[in-house]
Motif scaffolding. Structure first.
Motif, PDB file in Angstrom:
ATOM      1  N   VAL A 363       0.851  -1.184   0.000  1.00 45.72           N
ATOM      2  CA  VAL A 363       0.000   0.000   0.000  1.00 45.72           C
ATOM      3  C   VAL A 363       0.889   1.237   0.000  1.00 45.72           C
ATOM      4  O   VAL A 363       1.675   1.434   0.938  1.00 45.72           O
ATOM      5  CB  VAL A 363      -0.911   0.030   1.236  1.00 45.72           C
ATOM      6  CG1 VAL A 363      -1.786   1.278   1.235  1.00 45.72           C
ATOM      7  CG2 VAL A 363      -1.765  -1.233   1.302  1.00 45.72           C
ATOM      8  N   PRO A 364       0.823   2.091  -1.028  1.00 44.70           N
ATOM      9  CA  PRO A 364       1.621   3.324  -0.999  1.00 44.70           C
ATOM     10  C   PRO A 364       1.000   4.341  -0.048  1.00 44.70           C
ATOM     11  O   PRO A 364      -0.169   4.701  -0.176  1.00 44.70           O
ATOM     12  CB  PRO A 364       1.563   3.808  -2.457  1.00 44.70           C
ATOM     13  CG  PRO A 364       0.311   3.212  -3.015  1.00 44.70           C
ATOM     14  CD  PRO A 364       0.071   1.932  -2.280  1.00 44.70           C
ATOM     15  N   VAL A 365       1.774   4.776   0.925  1.00 47.81           N
ATOM     16  CA  VAL A 365       1.298   5.740   1.921  1.00 47.81           C
ATOM     17  C   VAL A 365       2.138   7.002   1.785  1.00 47.81           C
ATOM     18  O   VAL A 365       3.367   6.954   1.868  1.00 47.81           O
ATOM     19  CB  VAL A 365       1.421   5.177   3.351  1.00 47.81           C
ATOM     20  CG1 VAL A 365       0.916   6.195   4.368  1.00 47.81           C
ATOM     21  CG2 VAL A 365       0.654   3.866   3.471  1.00 47.81           C
ATOM     22  N   GLY A 366       1.494   8.125   1.587  1.00 39.96           N
ATOM     23  CA  GLY A 366       2.212   9.383   1.423  1.00 39.96           C
ATOM     24  C   GLY A 366       2.863   9.838   2.720  1.00 39.96           C
ATOM     25  O   GLY A 366       2.262   9.748   3.789  1.00 39.96           O
ATOM     26  N   ILE A 367       4.081  10.334   2.597  1.00 40.52           N
ATOM     27  CA  ILE A 367       4.769  10.870   3.776  1.00 40.52           C
ATOM     28  C   ILE A 367       3.972  12.035   4.357  1.00 40.52           C
ATOM     29  O   ILE A 367       3.905  12.213   5.576  1.00 40.52           O
ATOM     30  CB  ILE A 367       6.194  11.324   3.411  1.00 40.52           C
ATOM     31  CG1 ILE A 367       6.978  10.167   2.780  1.00 40.52           C
ATOM     32  CG2 ILE A 367       6.921  11.847   4.643  1.00 40.52           C
ATOM     33  CD1 ILE A 367       7.108   8.956   3.638  1.00 40.52           C
ATOM     34  N   ALA A 368       3.343  12.817   3.499  1.00 40.90           N
ATOM     35  CA  ALA A 368       2.539  13.948   3.974  1.00 40.90           C
ATOM     36  C   ALA A 368       1.382  13.462   4.848  1.00 40.90           C
ATOM     37  O   ALA A 368       1.051  14.075   5.870  1.00 40.90           O
ATOM     38  CB  ALA A 368       2.011  14.756   2.789  1.00 40.90           C
ATOM     39  N   LEU A 369       0.748  12.345   4.466  1.00 38.33           N
ATOM     40  CA  LEU A 369      -0.343  11.793   5.275  1.00 38.33           C
ATOM     41  C   LEU A 369       0.184  11.312   6.620  1.00 38.33           C
ATOM     42  O   LEU A 369      -0.456  11.515   7.662  1.00 38.33           O
ATOM     43  CB  LEU A 369      -1.013  10.637   4.528  1.00 38.33           C
ATOM     44  CG  LEU A 369      -2.064   9.845   5.331  1.00 38.33           C
ATOM     45  CD1 LEU A 369      -3.211  10.744   5.757  1.00 38.33           C
ATOM     46  CD2 LEU A 369      -2.572   8.652   4.524  1.00 38.33           C
ATOM     47  N   ILE A 370       1.352  10.683   6.635  1.00 35.16           N
ATOM     48  CA  ILE A 370       1.934  10.199   7.892  1.00 35.16           C
ATOM     49  C   ILE A 370       2.160  11.367   8.843  1.00 35.16           C
ATOM     50  O   ILE A 370       1.825  11.302  10.028  1.00 35.16           O
ATOM     51  CB  ILE A 370       3.252   9.447   7.615  1.00 35.16           C
ATOM     52  CG1 ILE A 370       2.957   8.125   6.891  1.00 35.16           C
ATOM     53  CG2 ILE A 370       4.015   9.191   8.914  1.00 35.16           C
ATOM     54  CD1 ILE A 370       4.185   7.381   6.444  1.00 35.16           C
ATOM     55  N   ARG A 371       2.696  12.445   8.339  1.00 31.96           N
ATOM     56  CA  ARG A 371       2.990  13.593   9.207  1.00 31.96           C
ATOM     57  C   ARG A 371       1.717  14.299   9.652  1.00 31.96           C
ATOM     58  O   ARG A 371       1.641  14.838  10.754  1.00 31.96           O
ATOM     59  CB  ARG A 371       3.924  14.562   8.487  1.00 31.96           C
ATOM     60  CG  ARG A 371       5.290  13.951   8.173  1.00 31.96           C
ATOM     61  CD  ARG A 371       6.316  15.033   7.903  1.00 31.96           C
ATOM     62  NE  ARG A 371       7.609  14.489   7.558  1.00 31.96           N
ATOM     63  CZ  ARG A 371       8.491  14.005   8.431  1.00 31.96           C
ATOM     64  NH1 ARG A 371       8.184  13.980   9.709  1.00 31.96           N
ATOM     65  NH2 ARG A 371       9.650  13.538   8.030  1.00 31.96           N
ATOM     66  N   ARG A 372       0.694  14.304   8.813  1.00 30.71           N
ATOM     67  CA  ARG A 372      -0.554  14.963   9.197  1.00 30.71           C
ATOM     68  C   ARG A 372      -1.339  14.123  10.194  1.00 30.71           C
ATOM     69  O   ARG A 372      -1.955  14.662  11.125  1.00 30.71           O
ATOM     70  CB  ARG A 372      -1.404  15.215   7.950  1.00 30.71           C
ATOM     71  CG  ARG A 372      -2.677  16.003   8.225  1.00 30.71           C
ATOM     72  CD  ARG A 372      -3.354  16.470   6.950  1.00 30.71           C
ATOM     73  NE  ARG A 372      -3.851  15.389   6.135  1.00 30.71           N
ATOM     74  CZ  ARG A 372      -3.297  14.944   5.015  1.00 30.71           C
ATOM     75  NH1 ARG A 372      -2.183  15.514   4.589  1.00 30.71           N
ATOM     76  NH2 ARG A 372      -3.808  13.952   4.322  1.00 30.71           N
TER      77      ARG A 372
END
Length: 651
Positions: A363-372
């Motif tokens: 599953v590709p998870v955006g780094i931006a989503l992780i930080r948010r």
């Protein structure tokens, strides 16, 4: 045995030795998979020459054990280090070298040449290193050792006295050909998962190192009065303190070494310093690597300076590590050289067997989503399907992180059950003291239930009847003599407060349980709480509904890799702003529910789950995916929640 005549098998002794050294061998299938992922990130196929060089790929395992990962990495040029000479000798034999050649025994973490000084040392000693490399290339390992003996002693003298006999390992002198080449092409490792604390494997006294932990405790208890043992333990304590300072000062990545430091993070720090500018890293680590605050610095580093980052997560006690009762993770990445790393990380979670590694897509998870979604810990969510990433996106679009969003909560912890024991007893006077065992989801045990006659009738509607504190030997109600609190009284007990369990067992359907504690009650240290003076009763009931919902529980498990209900996980949960009237009504009814009075708790909770899903604007399919993540949730309850969800469409 001299008295019984009974013997001990070699296999049994080896098992004791393995556990004492915290060693769990890497299964061949997992070793092959990890090396395949690392090799893909190196560019050329494994065993081919590095572009612009005639040398094969140079790969190191700094905690090689008996060499399982190095065997998987053939036909590359493998290097290894291990604290145990026997294991190192086995690894050397398996990859076709000799002990002292490309595989050595030593404490790989105890380099007397700190990483920041290594480049200058290589420049200054280039001629010596070149001569050493030539000797090693011709197989004259002992001659190389003799040539560097005086310099080794001078470097070791830089270490604190307590560490000089702990097998220091100067990487630049041990493998000079790698120092001249600018680092290894790849590091693969399955580091120890224990913590760096007194009398554990990194700083054991030699005579204690190979004893099983329980045997150590027994021997130390029997000999506690002997001066020699006290002296040995004091020496170990000084050595550990010096070792931790050494790690903090010598690593390329600032490691969080306050409190109990994780050994695997120190190994990863070392691995980063051993890699060349575009080298690849592969490691097998505890599941806490995805979420623990202690690993935050390493996750930030992966996001910022590595590319092609991918991670796979195993459930406890799979065929990968059947003896380990915690989650495990595998990750692979390539150094980006300069500049930021990639914008996404590939994640696969929930693996229950080695066979699943080859099945399914990441599953590709955006780094931006992780930080948010995890602003404090940058926790990587253990997602099993792309739809799960969309759910996380939606949760935080509706409900920002609790600690940094509109709620602006303040948290507290009141009385310690040990240090504050002088202020409470079993005399029914003062304020009742609440402990974790007396709290459940929407439930708190009645004060003095036995004397009041509430028990055992109250068990009929209680979700924790099987572990009722009144049936325990230590289940008596404690009372706080408030006049003796003094300066410790901050006035928080003057308001009702939401409190939650500090620890929940892994075998429970839910691990996060919260209740509204009335004003005038005191809380033990097993309960954290939300300070109640800034929030209305309706806000507290709304928040209580969210914290006890399966939707928020689903996200909570992403943020807390272990079973601890950590405050940083609570602070990062998605919580929509404002009061939700429908939730207030249901949470109030659940909080006030008593056996035989009003509707039973069960149906009310199922209805609440559906309304919480509506508050987060989830679709029916998204709610169904969340419910499917709870195998202990009865199918009938899941169906009822979805039915309530469908009926609430028009409300």
């Amino acid at each position: 045995h001299p008295r019984t005549g009974r013997g001990v098998t070699v296999a049994a002794l080896e098992e004791v030795r393995r556990k004492a050294l915290a060693r769990f061998e890497t299964p061949p299938a997992l070793a092959d998979f990890l090396w395949d992922q690392v090799a893909r990130r190196l560019g050329p196929a494994a065993g081919e020459a590095v572009p612009g060089s005639r040398q094969p790929l140079c790969v190191v395992d700094p905690t090689c054990g008996s060499g399982a990962l190095l065997v998987a990495a053939t036909p590359t040029r493998g290097y290894g280090v291990d604290l145990d000479p026997g294991a190192a000798a086995t690894a050397a034999r398996r990859i076709g070298t000799v002990l002292g050649g490309r595989v050595k025994a030593g404490n790989a973490l105890l380099d007397p040449l700190p990483f920041p000084l290594r480049p200058a040392f290589v420049t200054e000693r280039r001629e010596l290193l070149s001569r050493l490399a030539d000797l090693r290339a011709s197989g004259e390992y002992e001659a190389a050792e003799r040539l560097t003996e005086p310099l080794r002693r001078r470097l070791s003298d830089r270490l604190p006295l307590e560490l000089r006999d702990r097998q220091p390992f100067c990487w630049a002198l041990e493998f000079p050909e790698i120092a001249l080449a600018g680092g290894f092409d790849a590091v693969i490792t399955n580091p120890p998962w224990d913590k760096l604390k007194l009398l554990e494997r990194e700083c054991f006294a030699p005579e204690l190192r190979e004893l099983h932990e329980s045997e150590q405790r027994r021997i130390r208890a029997r000999l506690a009065g002997e001066a020699a043992v006290r002296t040995a333990l004091a020496t170990e304590k000084r050595a550990l303190a010096a070792f931790r300072v050494h790690l903090r000062e010598s690593r390329p990545v600032p490691a969080a070494l306050a409190g109990d430091a994780n050994a695997y993070l120190a190994v990863l720090d070392m691995a980063d310093g051993l890699l060349r500018a575009s080298g690849a890293l592969g490691a097998i680590v505890p599941g806490g690597f995805w979420a623990d605050l202690s690993a935050r610095a390493w996750r930030d580093r992966l996001f910022a300076t590595y590319q092609a980052v991918a991670t796979w997560g195993f459930e406890p006690r799979t065929d990968a590590f059947p003896d380990i009762d915690q989650r495990a993770a595998v990750f692979a990445a390539r150094k980006a050289g300069t500049g930021p790393g990639g914008p996404v990380i590939e994640v696969r979670a929930g693996l229950r067997s080695l066979a699943e590694l080859a099945a399914g897509a990441a599953v590709p998870v955006g780094i931006a989503l992780i930080r948010r979604s995890a602003p404090e810990s940058a926790a990587i969510p253990p997602l099993a399907h792309p739809a799960d990433a969309a759910i996380v996106e939606k949760l935080y679009a509706v409900g920002p992180a609790f600690g940094t969003g509109p709620w602006q909560p303040r948290f507290g912890r009141e009385l310690d059950m040990t240090t504050d024991a002088d202020v409470f007893d079993q005399v029914p006077a003062g304020a009742p003291l609440w402990e974790g065992k007396r709290l459940g989801a929407f439930e708190i045990c009645p004060v003095d239930a036995v004397a009041s006659g509430a028990w055992p009738a109250c068990r009929q509607g209680c979700g924790r009847a099987a572990s009722c504190p009144y049936r325990r030997k230590n289940g008596q109600q404690l009372w706080v003599e408030e006049s003796r609190l003094g300066a410790r009284d901050k006035g928080h007990a003057a308001h009702s407060r939401i409190a939650w369990r500090t620890v929940a067992r892994a075998d429970r359907q839910r691990r996060l349980e919260a209740a509204l504690v009335p004003a005038g009650y005191r809380l033990g240290n097993s309960l954290n709480y939300l300070v109640g003076d800034k929030h209305s009763q309706q806000e507290k009931l709304t928040l209580l509904a969210y914290l006890n919902s399966l939707v928020v529980e689903w996200r909570f498990r992403h943020l807390s890799a272990n079973n601890n209900v950590n405050l940083f996980a609570i602070r990062q949960l998605p919580v929509p702003p404002g009061v939700a009237p429908g939730l207030v009504e249901l949470a109030g009814a659940l909080t006030d529910a008593r056996p035989g009075a009003g509707p039973p708790r069960g149906p009310l909770r199922l209805m609440l789950e559906a309304r919480v899903a509506r508050c987060f604007v989830l679709s029916r399919d998204e709610l169904a995916r969340i419910l499917a993540a709870f195998p202990k949730l009865p199918a009938a309850d899941a169906g009822a929640i979805l039915s309530h969800f469908d009926r609430s469409r028009s409300t």
